[in-house]
Design a protein around this motif. Structure first.
Motif, PDB file in Angstrom:
ATOM      1  N   ILE A 123       0.845  -1.190   0.000  1.00  0.00           N
ATOM      2  CA  ILE A 123       0.000   0.000   0.000  1.00  0.00           C
ATOM      3  C   ILE A 123       0.884   1.245   0.000  1.00  0.00           C
ATOM      4  N   ASN A 124       0.628   2.132  -0.944  1.00  0.00           N
ATOM      5  CA  ASN A 124       1.343   3.402  -0.999  1.00  0.00           C
ATOM      6  C   ASN A 124       0.338   4.523  -1.172  1.00  0.00           C
ATOM      7  N   SER A 125       0.496   5.594  -0.405  1.00  0.00           N
ATOM      8  CA  SER A 125      -0.386   6.747  -0.570  1.00  0.00           C
ATOM      9  C   SER A 125       0.439   8.021  -0.504  1.00  0.00           C
ATOM     10  N   THR A 126       0.061   8.985  -1.317  1.00  0.00           N
ATOM     11  CA  THR A 126       0.767  10.264  -1.369  1.00  0.00           C
ATOM     12  C   THR A 126      -0.244  11.383  -1.543  1.00  0.00           C
ATOM     13  N   ILE A 127      -0.049  12.464  -0.797  1.00  0.00           N
ATOM     14  CA  ILE A 127      -0.882  13.660  -0.934  1.00  0.00           C
ATOM     15  C   ILE A 127       0.042  14.837  -1.220  1.00  0.00           C
ATOM     16  N   VAL A 128      -0.194  15.489  -2.353  1.00  0.00           N
ATOM     17  CA  VAL A 128       0.559  16.699  -2.684  1.00  0.00           C
ATOM     18  C   VAL A 128      -0.412  17.872  -2.618  1.00  0.00           C
ATOM     19  N   ASP A 129      -0.160  18.778  -1.675  1.00  0.00           N
ATOM     20  CA  ASP A 129      -0.976  19.984  -1.520  1.00  0.00           C
ATOM     21  C   ASP A 129      -0.162  21.151  -2.058  1.00  0.00           C
ATOM     22  N   PHE A 130      -0.528  21.606  -3.241  1.00  0.00           N
ATOM     23  CA  PHE A 130       0.265  22.633  -3.918  1.00  0.00           C
ATOM     24  C   PHE A 130       0.071  24.012  -3.303  1.00  0.00           C
ATOM     25  N   LEU A 131      -1.013  24.225  -2.579  1.00  0.00           N
ATOM     26  CA  LEU A 131      -1.233  25.519  -1.939  1.00  0.00           C
ATOM     27  C   LEU A 131      -0.422  25.646  -0.654  1.00  0.00           C
ATOM     28  N   SER A 132      -0.389  24.582   0.131  1.00  0.00           N
ATOM     29  CA  SER A 132       0.410  24.621   1.364  1.00  0.00           C
ATOM     30  C   SER A 132       1.855  24.189   1.123  1.00  0.00           C
ATOM     31  N   LYS A 133       2.129  23.730  -0.111  1.00  0.00           N
ATOM     32  CA  LYS A 133       3.474  23.294  -0.515  1.00  0.00           C
ATOM     33  C   LYS A 133       3.990  22.178   0.387  1.00  0.00           C
ATOM     34  N   THR A 134       3.159  21.152   0.532  1.00  0.00           N
ATOM     35  CA  THR A 134       3.550  19.992   1.330  1.00  0.00           C
ATOM     36  C   THR A 134       3.331  18.716   0.535  1.00  0.00           C
ATOM     37  N   VAL A 135       4.163  17.719   0.838  1.00  0.00           N
ATOM     38  CA  VAL A 135       4.038  16.389   0.251  1.00  0.00           C
ATOM     39  C   VAL A 135       3.996  15.391   1.394  1.00  0.00           C
ATOM     40  N   ASP A 136       2.908  14.647   1.471  1.00  0.00           N
ATOM     41  CA  ASP A 136       2.725  13.625   2.499  1.00  0.00           C
ATOM     42  C   ASP A 136       2.835  12.265   1.835  1.00  0.00           C
ATOM     43  N   HIS A 137       3.851  11.490   2.218  1.00  0.00           N
ATOM     44  CA  HIS A 137       4.024  10.155   1.649  1.00  0.00           C
ATOM     45  C   HIS A 137       3.891   9.119   2.755  1.00  0.00           C
ATOM     46  N   ASN A 138       2.856   8.289   2.635  1.00  0.00           N
ATOM     47  CA  ASN A 138       2.569   7.253   3.635  1.00  0.00           C
ATOM     48  C   ASN A 138       2.517   7.816   5.053  1.00  0.00           C
ATOM     49  N   GLY A 139       1.867   8.991   5.183  1.00  0.00           N
ATOM     50  CA  GLY A 139       1.656   9.578   6.504  1.00  0.00           C
ATOM     51  C   GLY A 139       2.798  10.419   7.032  1.00  0.00           C
ATOM     52  N   LYS A 140       3.831  10.638   6.213  1.00  0.00           N
ATOM     53  CA  LYS A 140       4.976  11.433   6.652  1.00  0.00           C
ATOM     54  C   LYS A 140       5.161  12.635   5.728  1.00  0.00           C
ATOM     55  N   LEU A 142       7.256  15.134   3.812  1.00  0.00           N
ATOM     56  CA  LEU A 142       8.619  15.069   3.288  1.00  0.00           C
ATOM     57  C   LEU A 142       9.319  16.421   3.396  1.00  0.00           C
ATOM     58  N   SER A 143      10.655  16.350   3.404  1.00  0.00           N
ATOM     59  CA  SER A 143      11.473  17.569   3.480  1.00  0.00           C
ATOM     60  C   SER A 143      12.855  17.258   2.921  1.00  0.00           C
ATOM     61  N   ASN A 144      13.713  18.275   2.922  1.00  0.00           N
ATOM     62  CA  ASN A 144      15.083  18.097   2.447  1.00  0.00           C
ATOM     63  C   ASN A 144      15.888  17.133   3.314  1.00  0.00           C
ATOM     64  N   ALA A 145      15.408  16.897   4.529  1.00  0.00           N
ATOM     65  CA  ALA A 145      16.146  16.030   5.455  1.00  0.00           C
ATOM     66  C   ALA A 145      15.967  14.548   5.144  1.00  0.00           C
ATOM     67  N   ASP A 146      14.999  14.204   4.307  1.00  0.00           N
ATOM     68  CA  ASP A 146      14.739  12.795   4.023  1.00  0.00           C
ATOM     69  C   ASP A 146      15.844  12.189   3.166  1.00  0.00           C
ATOM     70  N   THR A 147      16.304  11.027   3.569  1.00  0.00           N
ATOM     71  CA  THR A 147      17.379  10.340   2.842  1.00  0.00           C
ATOM     72  C   THR A 147      16.934   8.992   2.266  1.00  0.00           C
ATOM     73  N   ALA A 148      15.782   8.463   2.702  1.00  0.00           N
ATOM     74  CA  ALA A 148      15.268   7.211   2.123  1.00  0.00           C
ATOM     75  C   ALA A 148      15.065   7.418   0.622  1.00  0.00           C
ATOM     76  N   ILE A 149      15.483   6.436  -0.167  1.00  0.00           N
ATOM     77  CA  ILE A 149      15.550   6.608  -1.617  1.00  0.00           C
ATOM     78  C   ILE A 149      14.209   7.036  -2.209  1.00  0.00           C
ATOM     79  N   GLN A 150      13.128   6.315  -1.896  1.00  0.00           N
ATOM     80  CA  GLN A 150      11.844   6.644  -2.494  1.00  0.00           C
ATOM     81  C   GLN A 150      11.346   8.015  -2.051  1.00  0.00           C
ATOM     82  N   SER A 151      11.462   8.301  -0.753  1.00  0.00           N
ATOM     83  CA  SER A 151      11.009   9.596  -0.238  1.00  0.00           C
ATOM     84  C   SER A 151      11.795  10.734  -0.856  1.00  0.00           C
ATOM     85  N   LYS A 152      13.100  10.563  -0.980  1.00  0.00           N
ATOM     86  CA  LYS A 152      13.953  11.622  -1.546  1.00  0.00           C
ATOM     87  C   LYS A 152      13.600  11.870  -3.016  1.00  0.00           C
TER      88      LYS A 152
END
Length: 268
Positions: A123-140, A142-152
């Motif tokens: 199961i994979n889910s992603t929410i991209v909110d272009f107004l708030s400029k956020t990306v939620d991948h599987n409940g997390k 994302l940011s520049n600090a992410d190093t996991a390959i898929q998240s990055k």
């Protein structure tokens, strides 16, 4: 002789200039969202390993277009539900600006096998909110600090789209109707597929001519042929000249496989 040579050179130069000038960079100024028709469309999607082989990997894609409001502004909401042989494998909700078709919100859910030989589902889910400029991948978030390959990769793909005009590549079947068709035109479309590892890119599609599809009651449907080619890939879309809907896709992949999308006239 000199006059003929000069005439020939001028003709070649004018032809090249005409070809160059018929390449259109797609912006919010040259699309027409009014052509989108509210309602539900359904596509049969399948593969063939050879042109004359049996159909395989059959799916049904249900796509619904609705005009609505989002954050107090007119918007277009498009939902998708993809079925494979025995389950729902993909659900999408996309909201775009009603005039520019710029993405405002995009939520995806996937339920797919982890490998061809495994029966385990992922199961994979992603929410991209272009107004708030956020990306939620599987409940997390994302940011520049992410190093996991898929998240990055997902985060880097999103960052590549920032401060640009683009259209949602996951809505290609609803994007192609918006284009200003004419024979010989090449449309350079700025695309980004939200929530994936794909980066923002500009993709060229050329109107190579016209063709007819035979519909119910032997009705002939006049279509534009819209072609995209890249290494190992060729896509030909049939777009109705009357309704602007995508009626068919024939895709050749590496000369070894073919994928088809067929717009169904009737469905439950």
């Amino acid at each position: 002789m000199k006059t003929r040579l000069l005439t020939a050179l001028l003709f070649c130069a004018s032809t090249l200039l005409a070809q160059k000038s018929d390449t259109l960079q797609i912006t919010s100024e040259n699309i027409n969202t009014k052509v989108l028709r509210e309602g539900t469309n359904r596509y049969l999607v399948y593969f063939k390993m050879k042109k004359d082989s049996v159909r395989t990997q059959t799916q049904f894609w249900t796509r619904t277009i609705k005009r609505t409001d989002y954050n107090g502004k007119p918007a277009i909401e498009i939902t998708q539900e993809w079925e494979d042989k025995d389950s729902i494998m993909h659900i999408v909700k996309s909201i775009s600006d009603a005039t520019t078709m710029q993405p405002l919100y995009h939520k995806t859910w996937w339920n797919v096998q982890t490998s061809r030989t495994s029966t385990t589902k992922s199961i994979n889910s992603t929410i991209v909110d272009f107004l708030s400029k956020t990306v939620d991948h599987n409940g997390k978030i994302l940011s520049n600090a992410d190093t996991a390959i898929q998240s990055k990769r997902i985060w880097d793909g999103y960052k590549s789209s920032l401060d640009k005009y683009y259209l949602n590549w996951h809505l290609d079947l609803e994007t192609f109707p918006l284009l200003p068709y004419r024979k010989g035109a090449t449309f350079v479309v700025p695309f980004y597929d939200p929530g994936t590892a794909s980066n923002f890119q500009k993709v060229a599609y050329t109107v190579t001519g016209s063709a007819e599809l035979i519909g119910y009651d032997d009705k002939k449907i006049d279509c534009w042929l819209l072609v995209h080619e890249s290494k190992g890939n060729k896509e030909v879309f049939w777009i109705s000249k009357k309704t602007k809907e995508v009626l068919k896709l024939e895709q050749e992949i590496g000369g070894r496989a073919y994928r088809y999308k067929i717009r169904l006239g009737f469905s439950n």
